[in-house]
Design an enzyme around this catalytic site. Structure first.
Site, PDB file in Angstrom:
ATOM      1  N   SER A   8      40.822  29.327  35.845  1.00 60.98           N
ATOM      2  CA  SER A   8      41.341  30.619  35.419  1.00 60.98           C
ATOM      3  C   SER A   8      42.723  30.843  36.028  1.00 60.98           C
ATOM      4  O   SER A   8      43.074  30.189  37.018  1.00 60.98           O
ATOM      5  CB  SER A   8      40.374  31.707  35.892  1.00 60.98           C
ATOM      6  OG  SER A   8      40.507  32.864  35.121  1.00 60.98           O
ATOM      7  N   GLY A  55      41.137  30.830  30.547  1.00 62.50           N
ATOM      8  CA  GLY A  55      41.888  30.498  31.754  1.00 62.50           C
ATOM      9  C   GLY A  55      43.389  30.671  31.666  1.00 62.50           C
ATOM     10  O   GLY A  55      44.117  30.319  32.595  1.00 62.50           O
ATOM     11  N   GLY A  90      40.290  35.684  28.258  1.00 63.73           N
ATOM     12  CA  GLY A  90      39.843  37.003  28.719  1.00 63.73           C
ATOM     13  C   GLY A  90      41.025  37.713  29.337  1.00 63.73           C
ATOM     14  O   GLY A  90      41.621  38.636  28.773  1.00 63.73           O
ATOM     15  N   ARG A  91      41.429  37.204  30.507  1.00 58.72           N
ATOM     16  CA  ARG A  91      42.505  37.816  31.282  1.00 58.72           C
ATOM     17  C   ARG A  91      43.761  38.065  30.455  1.00 58.72           C
ATOM     18  O   ARG A  91      44.379  39.124  30.546  1.00 58.72           O
ATOM     19  CB  ARG A  91      42.846  36.880  32.448  1.00 58.72           C
ATOM     20  CG  ARG A  91      43.836  37.449  33.445  1.00 58.72           C
ATOM     21  CD  ARG A  91      44.329  36.348  34.402  1.00 58.72           C
ATOM     22  NE  ARG A  91      43.267  35.537  34.939  1.00 58.72           N
ATOM     23  CZ  ARG A  91      42.657  35.742  36.104  1.00 58.72           C
ATOM     24  NH1 ARG A  91      43.028  36.745  36.876  1.00 58.72           N
ATOM     25  NH2 ARG A  91      41.688  34.935  36.512  1.00 58.72           N
ATOM     26  N   ARG A  99      40.138  41.975  43.839  1.00 60.81           N
ATOM     27  CA  ARG A  99      40.878  40.718  43.753  1.00 60.81           C
ATOM     28  C   ARG A  99      41.807  40.448  44.938  1.00 60.81           C
ATOM     29  O   ARG A  99      41.888  39.310  45.409  1.00 60.81           O
ATOM     30  CB  ARG A  99      41.624  40.612  42.417  1.00 60.81           C
ATOM     31  CG  ARG A  99      40.660  40.644  41.205  1.00 60.81           C
ATOM     32  CD  ARG A  99      41.313  40.264  39.891  1.00 60.81           C
ATOM     33  NE  ARG A  99      41.634  38.855  39.832  1.00 60.81           N
ATOM     34  CZ  ARG A  99      42.803  38.339  40.056  1.00 60.81           C
ATOM     35  NH1 ARG A  99      43.838  39.132  40.331  1.00 60.81           N
ATOM     36  NH2 ARG A  99      43.004  37.051  40.016  1.00 60.81           N
ATOM     37  N   TYR A 105      40.629  37.085  46.533  1.00 60.08           N
ATOM     38  CA  TYR A 105      41.459  35.914  46.196  1.00 60.08           C
ATOM     39  C   TYR A 105      42.863  35.999  46.806  1.00 60.08           C
ATOM     40  O   TYR A 105      43.734  35.236  46.407  1.00 60.08           O
ATOM     41  CB  TYR A 105      41.650  35.794  44.678  1.00 60.08           C
ATOM     42  CG  TYR A 105      40.403  35.945  43.844  1.00 60.08           C
ATOM     43  CD1 TYR A 105      39.352  35.041  43.949  1.00 60.08           C
ATOM     44  CD2 TYR A 105      40.287  36.992  42.926  1.00 60.08           C
ATOM     45  CE1 TYR A 105      38.216  35.181  43.158  1.00 60.08           C
ATOM     46  CE2 TYR A 105      39.153  37.132  42.138  1.00 60.08           C
ATOM     47  CZ  TYR A 105      38.116  36.220  42.268  1.00 60.08           C
ATOM     48  OH  TYR A 105      37.006  36.356  41.478  1.00 60.08           O
ATOM     49  N   CYS A 140      36.062  51.312  54.347  1.00 55.57           N
ATOM     50  CA  CYS A 140      35.920  51.092  55.767  1.00 55.57           C
ATOM     51  C   CYS A 140      36.057  49.602  56.051  1.00 55.57           C
ATOM     52  O   CYS A 140      35.082  48.942  56.406  1.00 55.57           O
ATOM     53  CB  CYS A 140      34.563  51.606  56.181  1.00 55.57           C
ATOM     54  SG  CYS A 140      34.513  51.907  57.907  1.00 55.57           S
TER      55      CYS A 140
HETATM   56  N1  LLP Z   1      35.271  31.016  29.409  1.00 54.93           N
HETATM   57  C1  LLP Z   1      34.510  30.681  30.474  1.00 54.93           C
HETATM   58  C2  LLP Z   1      33.429  29.730  30.294  1.00 54.93           C
HETATM   59  C3  LLP Z   1      34.772  31.239  31.727  1.00 54.93           C
HETATM   60  O1  LLP Z   1      34.029  30.893  32.760  1.00 54.93           O
HETATM   61  C4  LLP Z   1      35.832  32.166  31.862  1.00 54.93           C
HETATM   62  C5  LLP Z   1      36.115  32.791  33.150  1.00 54.93           C
HETATM   63  C6  LLP Z   1      36.588  32.509  30.722  1.00 54.93           C
HETATM   64  C7  LLP Z   1      36.284  31.897  29.520  1.00 54.93           C
HETATM   65  C8  LLP Z   1      37.707  33.494  30.757  1.00 54.93           C
HETATM   66  O2  LLP Z   1      38.731  33.083  31.604  1.00 54.93           O
HETATM   67  P1  LLP Z   1      40.130  33.900  31.625  1.00 54.93           P
HETATM   68  O3  LLP Z   1      40.821  33.638  30.320  1.00 54.93           O
HETATM   69  O4  LLP Z   1      39.793  35.329  31.807  1.00 54.93           O
HETATM   70  O5  LLP Z   1      40.828  33.323  32.800  1.00 54.93           O
HETATM   71  N2  LLP Z   1      37.066  36.760  38.739  1.00 54.93           N
HETATM   72  C9  LLP Z   1      38.137  35.782  38.699  1.00 54.93           C
HETATM   73  C10 LLP Z   1      38.139  35.009  37.423  1.00 54.93           C
HETATM   74  C11 LLP Z   1      36.826  34.344  37.125  1.00 54.93           C
HETATM   75  C12 LLP Z   1      36.862  33.643  35.808  1.00 54.93           C
HETATM   76  C13 LLP Z   1      35.489  33.205  35.446  1.00 54.93           C
HETATM   77  N3  LLP Z   1      35.410  32.563  34.187  1.00 54.93           N
HETATM   78  C14 LLP Z   1      39.469  36.519  38.901  1.00 54.93           C
HETATM   79  O6  LLP Z   1      39.457  37.746  39.025  1.00 54.93           O
HETATM   80  O7  LLP Z   1      40.511  35.898  38.960  1.00 54.93           O
END
Ligand code: LLP
Length: 455
Positions: free
Chosen positions: A229, A266, A311-312, A352, A356, A383
């Protein structure tokens, strides 16, 4: 003193701008989103508040769809699955579907939100490395486009539950290529020490493919890979695509009809003006199409339909979080003063930075200030000393209690990973568009927390 992290107001209209498209700075210096001044939103909905620029998010979704459609038009076409884990609400799922996307759900909860939003089951897929029987059953009952199977054990379980419903389950196998990417680099390893998927380098994927072909209630429709990601470069995607396509060729030689390939999500975004510019959807999808095109030309195999799961990159830049400033403190450091600006949220609405070490920026959005910029750290009200909203940012020296601060690019994994730490109710999400605001997810109250506690 480092004053590099300054949130330029509404810097550009580009894909990689820090503020969403409908953010503007009004003549008096106040920010507005979709023509609504942020002080109006704060007065009406209180703070902290996630402000979702609806037109911006939908334009991003449509841009991914168009980019994918264009580059795969001469191959076998493609689909965009919005990764609901980044952020999901009923209305948002419906908008993604109306804009031509599918929904990638990772739990019964995400799936039910999408269905309740009006997305047909056929337009959803189910992910997860440890799906429950109930989740798989719900996926089959709702005729999901496919289930992404994560292990051989799960393959057997899906077969069993599909048999019970007398249905053939359309599945993808989630395979790991050894390629991991994130941030600026990617690594390729033969042995992976992580929980997701079935390994190609170790040969486990061959066993899974063979087993899928044997099981009577399974239709092996696609192969899937997700490499990480917040990826800002193309190389990792290219490398993983080559490995996945070669695996498809092997599977097809065994008699499998693998008509679909999914390259996962990602795709990275910019969080501050200091971050490098990520590739655009056109560049990402072009890189994938080049690999698919070359592979088809080389092997003579039929082109697969290609899906991706951003997603992001759809939701992160479409949202900013609005906070009210409380206590302001000056802390003396060896190299000068650092101003600690406390806001009324923190790690419960954005984990985040703590999880991270993610960098964000912030801006004073309720007024203009002519005061000089000073090094500041924006902190929350939890806290915990790691409760940091923005590590290091230059902000006007006269910021005081009652001012409004906004942190841009909080749409992905912000509300989605919010918690009730310190019994703080989670903020609401307001959607804004054309001068109108509508609550998409209401703010929690202490009454909600009390209602969960059975005494
Ligand atoms: N597809 C699968 C199978 C995934 O595991 C993920 C994200 C996505 C798509 C979407 O990825 P994106 O386009 O959003 O990067 N909590 C972490 C990110 C965890 C991502 C988990 N999987 C953060 O806040 O950076």
């Amino acid at each position: 003193m480092n004053l590099e992290n300054v949130a330029a107001p509404r810097p550009d209209n580009s894909w990689s701008g820090i503020w969403s498209q409908q953010v503007e700075v009004l003549p008096q210096g106040e920010y507005a989103v979709a023509k609504i001044p942020v002080s109006d939103l704060a007065a009406r909905f209180d703070t902290p508040l996630y402000i979702l620029d609806i037109a911006d998010a939908r334009a991003r979704a449509r841009r991914w769809k168009k980019a994918l459609d264009n580059v795969f038009a001469d191959l076998a076409g493609g689909d965009v699955y919005y990764a609901g884990k980044a952020f999901l609400s009923k209305a948002f799922a419906r908008w993604m579907w109306e804009d031509g996307l599918y929904i990638d759900a990772t739990s019964a909860g995400e799936l039910q939100i999408a269905l309740a939003g009006g997305v047909p089951g056929e337009r959803c897929a189910l992910h997860g490395n440890n799906k429950s029987r109930a989740e798989i059953t719900a996926a089959l009952e709702n005729n999901l486009a496919h289930i992404v199977v994560d292990s051989i054990a799960e393959l057997e379980l899906v077969n069993e539950l599909a048999a019970a419903q007398k249905k053939i389950a359309p599945i993808y196998l989630r395979l790991t290529s050894g390629v991991h990417a994130g941030g600026h680099e990617f690594i390729a390893t033969a042995h992976e020490d992580q929980k997701f998927g079935i390994s190609i380098p170790s040969g486990a994927s061959h066993l899974a493919i063979k087993r899928a072909l044997e099981l009577p209630y399974i239709r092996l429709q696609g192969l899937h890979s997700h490499i990480g990601s917040q990826i800002l470069q193309l190389d990792g995607f290219r490398a993983a695509a080559r490995i996945l396509l070669a695996e498809r060729a092997w599977a097809m030689a065994q008699g499998a009809e693998i008509s679909e390939i999914d390259f996962g999500g990602g795709y990275g975004v910019r969080y501050t003006e200091l971050d490098s510019i990520p590739p655009t959807p056109e560049e990402f999808t072009c890189a994938l199409a080049a690999e698919v095109g070359a592979h088809i030309a080389e092997t003579g195999l039929p082109a697969p339909r290609v899906s991706i799961e951003p997603g992001r990159s759809i939701i992160a830049p479409a949202v900013c979080t609005l906070y009210t400033v409380g206590t302001v403190k000056e802390v003396e450091l060896a190299d000068g003063i650092r101003r600690y600006i406390s806001v009324d949220g923190g790690m419960s609405d954005n984990i985040r930075p703590a999880l991270y070490a993610a960098d964000y920026t912030a801006a004073l959005v309720s007024r203009t200030s002519l005061a000089p910029l000073e090094r500041a750290r924006v902190v929350g009200k939890h806290c915990e000393s790691g409760d940091i909203v923005v590590h290091d940012v230059a902000l006007p020296a006269d910021i005081k209690a009652g001012d409004l601060l906004a942190v841009p690019v909080t749409g992905a994994y912000g509300r989605a990973m919010a918690s009730n730490y310190n019994m703080i109710p989670r903020p609401g999400v307001v959607g804004v568009r054309d001068g109108k605001a509508e609550m998409l997810i209401r703010r929690e109250t202490v009454a909600d927390l009390l209602a969960l506690d059975l005494g």
